[in-house]
Structure formats: structure tokens, C-alpha cells
Design an enzyme around this catalytic site. Structure first.
Site, PDB file in Angstrom:
ATOM      1  CE1 TYR A  96     -23.332  45.981  41.964  1.00  0.00           C
ATOM      2  CE2 TYR A  96     -22.412  43.777  41.718  1.00  0.00           C
ATOM      3  CZ  TYR A  96     -22.256  45.114  42.035  1.00  0.00           C
ATOM      4  OH  TYR A  96     -21.025  45.592  42.422  1.00  0.00           O
ATOM      5  CG  ASP A 116     -24.161  40.610  34.219  1.00  0.00           C
ATOM      6  OD1 ASP A 116     -23.441  39.612  34.430  1.00  0.00           O
ATOM      7  OD2 ASP A 116     -24.142  41.624  34.935  1.00  0.00           O
ATOM      8  CE  LYS A 122     -20.189  37.098  41.093  1.00  0.00           C
ATOM      9  NZ  LYS A 122     -20.285  37.411  42.453  1.00  0.00           N
TER      10      LYS A 122
HETATM   11  N1  PMP Z   1     -22.895  41.118  37.224  1.00  0.00           N
HETATM   12  C1  PMP Z   1     -23.534  40.290  38.057  1.00  0.00           C
HETATM   13  C2  PMP Z   1     -24.794  39.623  37.605  1.00  0.00           C
HETATM   14  C3  PMP Z   1     -23.015  40.047  39.326  1.00  0.00           C
HETATM   15  O1  PMP Z   1     -23.667  39.220  40.163  1.00  0.00           O
HETATM   16  C4  PMP Z   1     -21.811  40.678  39.703  1.00  0.00           C
HETATM   17  C5  PMP Z   1     -21.164  40.426  41.058  1.00  0.00           C
HETATM   18  N2  PMP Z   1     -21.890  39.828  42.004  1.00  0.00           N
HETATM   19  C6  PMP Z   1     -21.189  41.538  38.788  1.00  0.00           C
HETATM   20  C7  PMP Z   1     -21.750  41.729  37.556  1.00  0.00           C
HETATM   21  C8  PMP Z   1     -19.905  42.223  39.131  1.00  0.00           C
HETATM   22  O2  PMP Z   1     -18.866  41.314  39.109  1.00  0.00           O
HETATM   23  P1  PMP Z   1     -17.505  41.579  39.929  1.00  0.00           P
HETATM   24  O3  PMP Z   1     -17.857  41.518  41.374  1.00  0.00           O
HETATM   25  O4  PMP Z   1     -16.601  40.491  39.461  1.00  0.00           O
HETATM   26  O5  PMP Z   1     -17.035  42.937  39.507  1.00  0.00           O
END
Ligand code: PMP
Length: 459
Positions: free
Chosen positions: A153, A255, A283
Site C-alpha cells: 500500500y 516507502d 507516521k
Molecule cells: N505507504 C505506506 C507503506 C502506508 O502504510 C501508508 C498508510 N498506512 C501510506 C503509504 C499512506 O500514508 P497516509 O495514510 O499518511 O496517506
């Protein structure tokens, strides 16, 4: 009924949920907090958090392993961050959309931590900064295609929210996965800009690069597959990904939205010793304050200087979030922080496996000690499709329900994670393990009667 078991009241939460649904679509602010994600009988309506604990609107106290889905690396209301943010708000302001000294200080704190990040820019969310990483990669290489992996994701944007959690009816052949849109309303044409890969399979990666290497602007990966239960990369896999990207003139994007500032002081790139060209952080970066960053090699990031690659945003690096980043990096940088976090995480993870075994189930855990998942299987799955099968046979939703009844809150889906924080004490771990020991017989009974697989529902 055992000592730790008390059915929590949900009267007020139910009332609030029903009232909220009149004005907020679905009654909650994101699908991940909803019935659909398994938050049954009603979504948790939080009154406040402190350390590792949250208190809900019905007065129930929970030891929290959701931890805001990962950001709360220091727990709820960490004094250093709350003090820094409050002072900044009171003495300076929340937003200038003009330069100020905290931006540079926050950026320097992060680049000092992240081995591959020479320069960075801040943004608000992981989704947004992934989008920027993709844009940087395309503008730097002059190529269009992005190689992304099934089961990962990277946020919800049209550009990348494909094949995150596809089902067998849409995922296509294992050796050439189809691009499955993650939502209605996404332009089908975007699929032609993506190549969907099978993660953790070096041969598959070699084949994709052999066939499409010269078209690939970037390969983007979660270094630990954290959106399918914290699956670790096979030894050598990320190293080979690094080599192939370099050989073919493609950029490697990590990521690190989940892993950054969490699995090691310098994130997964430090843990595995593999340096990407671009990194996305979010995060834990702000320890609960909404901030994200995209950064990496100086020659790539410098493309913003003359405006060739556009990066903007009214709220970027505002004083509020910068003061949080500075405080978060300082606090997590104290000697022993990560060692203690990991020791507690490992004790919890090992203890959960032992509790499952005591109840007669085969179990194991995967991931890093501060973000892990428990599997009711002899070994963790190695890839997305294998994990999908385990999810279908897992009694995990019963574990969620039984722990919730015993004052421990975890993410309901098997695809989720346990998040540890600096707020979790040894006593919290002890209490969680007592609750788990008490809960596991009911989980074993669910497994026995075939009460398995995802649970949820649409409001
Ligand atoms: N990349 C990863 C690996 C994630 O786990 C998430 C959110 N869980 C995102 C991107 C998206 O981040 P956001 O919810 O801050 O848009």
C-alpha cells in the site's frame, strides 16, 4: 468466565456513532476505523490517550497496539512533542507559508538519521509524498513506468493505488499480475503506467527488468510488507532489487511510511543496509502530528530548485509539524530508545506465540519487534498470495474480539500489525500477555469450528 474478561460497554460509542453518521459519511473519518475493517461491534470512539492506553467514550480503558496505525512511536501524548508543539503554537503560530528556522532544523534532524537522504521536502501525508516521489522519479529519468508490488500500500492516489489487496478474481496470473484498481473512480488509463510485480520473488524481478528495464522510472517497495502483516524481505531480495534498478537506470524508492523512524533509527534502509534513491517518510516522523517527507539523493531532489519538478503545498513544513519532528527525532534518539522498544515488542510477540501454542495452535510472528504480526500458521507467508490464503483460514478476528473484551486493542484484520511505542511499559506487556493467555482458548475454539477469515461489514 475468567478474571480478565469484562464485556466493555458500548452504549455511548453506539450513540455517538449513530449521531456522527448523520453528518460524516459512514460515521467515521476513514475506512480503516470502520465496521468494514472489522471494528465490531462498533468503531472505537476514543476520549483520550495517555502512554500506551486509550480510554473510550464509555470509560473503557485499553492497552493500545493500534497506535494511530503506527505514528505514535512515543505513545499517546508524549510530553516532549506536546510541549514543543504547544509552545510553538502559543509563541510563534501554526502557519506562515513562509520560510522559518524550524524547517531547516527539522530537515537536518531527519537527514542526520536517514543514511540515503541528502535533501528532503516535507508534506502532510504518506499518500502525498509517495506521489511526489513518483513525480521526482519520472522527471529525473524521463521515463513513465512505475514497478509496484501486489499487496503493498502506498496511499490512495490514482497514480499508485492499484493491486494493494486484490482478490483472486482480479489478480491475474502469478507470473504477470494484473493491475487491479483499488477503488471505483480510478482512470483505467493509469494502469498502462504501472507494472505490477510479485514481491519477494527474485526470479520474477529479474524477468520484469529483463523485459521492461529501459522503461522503468522507478521501482517502489515497502521494505517490509507492512500492509499484509509485516512480511520480511527474503535475504538478498532488496539487495538484488537495488542492483537491478541501478543496472537498468531506474530509481529505487523505499516507502518507509511505516518503517521509517521505527524499525531502526535510520529505518529499514539502515536495518537491511540497502540504500534507495528516494525515501518516503510519514507516521513515526511526527510521533502523531500529521507530517510526511520525501527525500533522497541530492541530484534528484535538486530538480525542485529550478522548478523542473514542481513541489508545493500551503501547509508544507509549517512550524507546528516541524517542532514535532524535531522533538520526535530528539526523543527517539536517546540512548537505548530503540533497544527498549524492541525488547518489549519481542517479549510481546514471543509471548503471543507461546500463548497460542499453549492453546494448541501453531503460531509464529513476522516483522520487526516494534511492528509485527501474529500468524496462526507454522511459518509466516512469504508473499501476498500466500498471505491471502492464510488470511482466509485465520481465526484472527476472534483474537481481536476476545482481546478487546479483555482491555487490549489491536487492529482487527489479520493483514494489520501490532505497533509498539515508547509508551508501552513492561507492565503493559505483562497485562497484554495475561489477556492473550486468557483469550487464546476461544481463538482455538473458533479455529476448530471453522470460524475463520475476514470479518467486517458495510455500514
Ligand atoms: N505507504 C505506506 C507503506 C502506508 O502504510 C501508508 C498508510 N498506512 C501510506 C503509504 C499512506 O500514508 P497516509 O495514510 O499518511 O496517506
Amino acid at each position: 468466565m475468567s478474571d480478565t474478561h469484562v464485556t466493555p460497554s458500548t452504549t455511548r460509542s453506539t450513540e455517538l456513532y449513530e449521531r456522527a453518521a448523520h453528518s460524516i459519511a459512514g460515521g467515521v473519518g476513514s475506512g480503516t476505523r470502520s465496521h468494514r475493517s472489522g471494528y465490531l461491534p462498533v468503531p472505537v470512539f476514543v476520549r483520550s490517550g495517555q502512554g500506551a492506553h486509550i480510554t473510550d467514550e464509555d470509560g473503557n480503558d485499553f492497552i493500545d497496539y493500534v497506535m494511530g496505525q503506527g505514528p505514535l512511536i512515543l505513545g499517546h501524548r508524549p510530553p516532549a512533542v506536546i510541549d514543543a508543539v504547544t509552545e510553538t503554537l502559543r509563541e510563534r503560530g501554526s502557519l506562515f507559508s513562509l520560510a522559518h528556522d524550524l524547517e531547516g532544523q527539522a530537515a537536518a534532524a531527519v537527514t542526520a538519521r536517514m543514511p540515503s537522504v541528502d535533501l528532503l521536502r516535507f508534506g502532510q501525508s504518506g499518500t502525498e509524498c509517495v506521489q511526489y516521489a513518483i513525480r521526482f522519479a519520472r522527471s529525473f529519468t524521463g521515463r513513465e513506468k512505475i514497478l509496484r508490488f501486489e499487496g503493498h500500500y502506498h496511499g490512495w492516489s490514482d497514480a499508485i493505488h492499484w493491486s494493494g489487496h486484490p482478490g483472486p478474481d482480479e489478480w491475474g496470473p502469478a507470473d504477470a499480475p494484473a493491475a487491479a484498481p483499488g477503488s471505483a473512480g480510478m482512470p483505467p488509463a493509469v494502469a498502462s503506467t504501472l507494472i505490477i510485480g510479485t514481491w519477494n520473488d527474485t526470479d520474477a524481478l529479474e524477468r520484469v527488468f529483463a523485459e521492461h528495464g529501459s522503461e522503468i522510472a522507478a521501482v517502489i517497495t515497502e521494505p517490509i510488507m507492512g500492509n499484509m502483516g509485516a512480511i520480511m524481505p527474503a535475504p538478498g531480495y532488496l539487495e538484488r532489487m537495488r542492483e537491478l534498478a541501478t543496472e537498468h537506470g531506474a530509481l529505487l524508492i523505499f516507502d518507509e511510511v511505516l518503517t521509517g523512524m521505527r524499525v531502526a533509527p535510520g529505518g529499514a534502509q539502515e536495518l537491511f543496509g540497502v540504500m534507495p534513491d528516494l525515501t518516503v517518510l510519514a507516521k513515526a516522523l511526527g510521533a502523531g502530528v500529521p507530517v510526511a517527507a520525501v527525500g533522497g539523493r541530492g541530484d534528484i531532489m535538486e530538480m525542485v530548485i529550478d522548478g523542473r519538478t514542481m513541489h508545493g503545498g500551503t501547509y508544507n513544513s509549517n512550524p507546528l509539524v516541524c517542532s514535532a519532528v524535531i522533538a520526535a527525532v530528539q526523543t527517539t534518539g536517546r540512548p537505548g530508545f530503540y533497544e527498549t522498544l524492541e525488547a518489549r515488542g519481542r517479549r510481546l510477540a514471543d509471548g503471543l506465540v507461546a500463548a497460542a501454542a499453549d492453546a494448541g495452535m501453531e503460531a509464529c510472528w513476522s516483522g520487526a519487534p516494534s511492528m509485527f504480526q501474529l500468524w496462526f500458521a507454522p511459518a509466516p507467508p512469504a508473499g501476498y498470495r500466500a498471505a491471502h490464503e492464510v488470511v482466509a483460514r485465520s481465526p484472527f478476528p476472534t483474537l481481536y474480539a476476545e482481546l478487546r473484551e479483555r482491555g487490549v486493542l489491536i487492529q482487527p484484520p489479520q493483514e494489520g500489525l501490532f505497533f509498539l511505542s515508547g509508551g508501552h511499559t513492561d507492565e503493559d506487556i505483562d497485562r497484554s500477555l495475561e489477556a492473550a493467555a486468557d483469550a487464546m482458548p476461544a481463538v482455538a475454539a473458533a479455529l476448530e469450528r471453522g470460524d475463520v477469515g475476514p470479518r467486517g461489514g458495510v455500514r
